[in-house]
Design a protein around this motif. Structure first.
Motif, PDB file in Angstrom:
ATOM      1  N   THR A 113     -14.177   7.400   2.429  1.00  0.00           N
ATOM      2  CA  THR A 113     -13.453   8.651   2.638  1.00  0.00           C
ATOM      3  C   THR A 113     -14.416   9.769   2.986  1.00  0.00           C
ATOM      4  OG1 THR A 113     -11.673   8.068   1.098  1.00  0.00           O
ATOM      5  CG2 THR A 113     -12.003  10.402   1.515  1.00  0.00           C
ATOM      6  N   LEU A 134     -10.655   4.651  -0.232  1.00  0.00           N
ATOM      7  CA  LEU A 134      -9.924   5.886  -0.532  1.00  0.00           C
ATOM      8  C   LEU A 134     -10.270   6.423  -1.916  1.00  0.00           C
ATOM      9  CD1 LEU A 134      -7.559   7.878   0.203  1.00  0.00           C
ATOM     10  CD2 LEU A 134      -6.072   6.316  -1.073  1.00  0.00           C
ATOM     11  N   TYR A 135     -10.514   7.740  -1.972  1.00  0.00           N
ATOM     12  CA  TYR A 135     -10.507   8.477  -3.235  1.00  0.00           C
ATOM     13  C   TYR A 135      -9.168   9.199  -3.326  1.00  0.00           C
ATOM     14  CZ  TYR A 135     -15.612   7.942  -3.624  1.00  0.00           C
ATOM     15  OH  TYR A 135     -16.880   7.446  -3.728  1.00  0.00           O
ATOM     16  N   MET A 136      -8.565   9.200  -4.496  1.00  0.00           N
ATOM     17  CA  MET A 136      -7.306   9.901  -4.653  1.00  0.00           C
ATOM     18  C   MET A 136      -7.561  11.409  -4.709  1.00  0.00           C
ATOM     19  SD  MET A 136      -4.066   9.454  -4.717  1.00  0.00           S
ATOM     20  CE  MET A 136      -3.671   7.800  -5.305  1.00  0.00           C
ATOM     21  N   LEU A 137      -6.906  12.139  -3.809  1.00  0.00           N
ATOM     22  CA  LEU A 137      -7.008  13.590  -3.763  1.00  0.00           C
ATOM     23  C   LEU A 137      -5.780  14.210  -4.417  1.00  0.00           C
ATOM     24  CD1 LEU A 137      -8.250  13.952  -0.068  1.00  0.00           C
ATOM     25  CD2 LEU A 137      -9.626  13.746  -2.158  1.00  0.00           C
ATOM     26  N   ARG A 140      -1.386  14.904  -2.306  1.00  0.00           N
ATOM     27  CA  ARG A 140      -0.938  13.579  -1.880  1.00  0.00           C
ATOM     28  C   ARG A 140      -0.527  13.575  -0.407  1.00  0.00           C
ATOM     29  NH1 ARG A 140      -2.948  12.858  -6.354  1.00  0.00           N
ATOM     30  NH2 ARG A 140      -2.098  11.478  -7.970  1.00  0.00           N
ATOM     31  N   VAL A 143      -3.538  12.596   1.434  1.00  0.00           N
ATOM     32  CA  VAL A 143      -3.766  11.161   1.251  1.00  0.00           C
ATOM     33  C   VAL A 143      -2.898  10.358   2.221  1.00  0.00           C
ATOM     34  CG1 VAL A 143      -3.508   9.217  -0.342  1.00  0.00           C
ATOM     35  CG2 VAL A 143      -4.487  11.374  -1.149  1.00  0.00           C
ATOM     36  N   GLU A 144      -1.625  10.710   2.317  1.00  0.00           N
ATOM     37  CA  GLU A 144      -0.726   9.979   3.208  1.00  0.00           C
ATOM     38  C   GLU A 144      -1.143  10.130   4.664  1.00  0.00           C
ATOM     39  OE1 GLU A 144       3.524   9.523   2.265  1.00  0.00           O
ATOM     40  OE2 GLU A 144       3.236  11.157   0.840  1.00  0.00           O
ATOM     41  N   PHE A 160      -9.396   1.043  -2.931  1.00  0.00           N
ATOM     42  CA  PHE A 160      -9.132   2.284  -3.661  1.00  0.00           C
ATOM     43  C   PHE A 160     -10.051   2.366  -4.872  1.00  0.00           C
ATOM     44  CE2 PHE A 160      -6.537   4.591  -6.936  1.00  0.00           C
ATOM     45  CZ  PHE A 160      -6.759   5.851  -6.410  1.00  0.00           C
ATOM     46  N   LEU A 250       0.730   4.308  -4.696  1.00  0.00           N
ATOM     47  CA  LEU A 250      -0.105   3.901  -3.566  1.00  0.00           C
ATOM     48  C   LEU A 250       0.374   2.573  -2.994  1.00  0.00           C
ATOM     49  CD1 LEU A 250      -2.643   4.660  -1.933  1.00  0.00           C
ATOM     50  CD2 LEU A 250      -3.990   3.362  -3.591  1.00  0.00           C
TER      51      LEU A 250
END
Length: 388
Positions: A113, A134-137, A140, A143-144, A160, A250
């Motif tokens: 990412t 992917l890092y979760m931000l 959202r 992210v999408e 992830f 996710l």
């Protein structure tokens, strides 16, 4: 690629030394270092070295095969280039060069990412799909959007990262001004003098290698001037509230293979299977998060015994040679990932150096296969170990 005597690099240590000479200190330490006193960083490599292979003779090694299949794709050897944040800063458009080297080696490349090059730039290298990490931000929606771009760029396997609830304490980064502690020495070591002492890197990357931002999130980071601005933004955007519920979400928005990166506990491994992940990476973030935890080599067999027949099990952390790949297979993994090695090989001499390093790994793996009696990668099991 060699040292002052023009010796050819033959091992990970050779490429690492060459990279240390070429890179500014702050960047080398960022890549090479771990968290805390770097106990886990050292364990990762030492524990692979302690896994003893047997030597078995008079086996027909004339039709040796190092290839494996992973998520429906044939790999020339059980290896993936792991996602490394800022990996593209070690050579001009570094992730693009790494993707080309991975293609030639017949293995996947996984883009971070927070890589320098964009999904589109890496995707344009070839028709062979890259992986994406992917890092979760917190947002959202972002992210999408990123996941949609990944899919459009040909990505079908998403890694992830789940072990970044908080950022590990990395002393080297603090000393160099990369992570707080911006005293006079940190500013000095990360400044113009450090660049001047490394002119090849300064020209190849600093002058000719731009843009230097995190390509996949550049559109969301306003008024950024350098990678440190991006690091500050991502630090504020990484979501520390992520739980298994977010993995369920996710799973609904990503239609490809979902691999959870950062599993180091048997119960977490069982939950990963229950939640519907297609695979998992036994990982401690390369010793960069919680110092003092178990090495991946020591945890892999326990996790393999618990869930190895229910998922696609991968491993990273401390893998340095083709022998290590055989050890990883023997302990239950389907393949292994390397991070520091590919980045430092790239720093040592670009795509050509990385291509050489990957060739050496494959050659080393074939030696280990031929002399342990396994012959083919698909046949490797605990029977090749001295103490199964």
């Amino acid at each position: 690629m060699g040292d002052s005597l023009n010796l050819l690099p033959a091992s990970y240590g050779d490429f690492r030394r060459a990279a240390e000479k070429r890179l500014p200190r702050f960047l080398f330490d960022y890549i090479d270092g771990g968290s805390g006193a770097e106990v886990t960083l050292r364990r990762n490599t030492a524990d692979w070295e302690s896994v003893q292979l047997t030597q078995k003779v008079l086996r027909d090694a004339s039709k040796m095969d190092s290839s494996v299949e992973l998520f429906g794709e044939k790999l020339a050897m059980p290896l993936v280039l792991a996602p490394v944040g800022m990996g593209g800063m070690t050579a001009r458009r570094g992730e693009v060069q790494a993707k080309r080297a991975a293609d030639k080696a017949g293995i996947p490349f996984c883009l971070s990412t927070v890589g320098i090059c964009t999904l589109e730039e890496v995707g344009a290298v070839s028709d062979r799909p890259a992986w994406f990490q992917l890092y979760m931000l917190k947002d959202r929606g972002i992210v999408e959007e990123i996941l949609a771009r990944a899919w459009a760029s040909g990505v079908r396997t998403l890694a992830f990262t789940i072990d970044l609830a908080v950022l590990g304490t990395r002393y080297r980064d603090i000393r160099n001004g990369m992570a707080g502690g911006l005293g006079p020495w940190g500013k000095f070591r990360s400044g113009a003098l450090d660049y001047a002492l490394h002119p090849r890197w300064a020209w190849d990357v600093g002058v000719k290698g731009g843009p230097h931002g995190f390509g996949n999130i550049a559109m969301y980071v306003k008024q950024s001037k350098n990678p440190r601005d991006y690091l500050n933004w991502t630090g504020s955007q990484f979501d520390s509230s992520v739980t298994w519920k977010d993995i369920e979400w996710l799973r609904t928005v990503w239609q490809g293979n979902l691999v959870l990166k950062g599993v180091l506990d048997v119960d977490d491994a069982k939950q990963s299977v229950a939640i519907g992940a297609d695979g998992m990476i036994v990982s401690n973030h390369g010793g960069r998060q919680l110092d003092g935890v178990s090495s991946t080599a020591s945890m892999l067999p326990h996790i393999a015994d618990a869930v190895g027949d229910q998922t696609t099990l991968l491993v990273d952390g401390g893998i340095r040679s083709g022998q290590d790949l055989v050890r990883a297979l023997a302990l239950g993994a389907k393949a292994a990932l390397i991070g520091r090695p590919w980045v430092l090989a790239l720093a040592a001499g670009g795509e050509a150096a990385l291509t050489r390093y990957l060739g050496l790994m494959k050659q080393d793996m074939r030696t280990a296969l031929g002399l342990s009696g396994a012959i083919n990668a698909k046949d490797v099991g605990r029977g090749v170990l001295l103490r199964p």
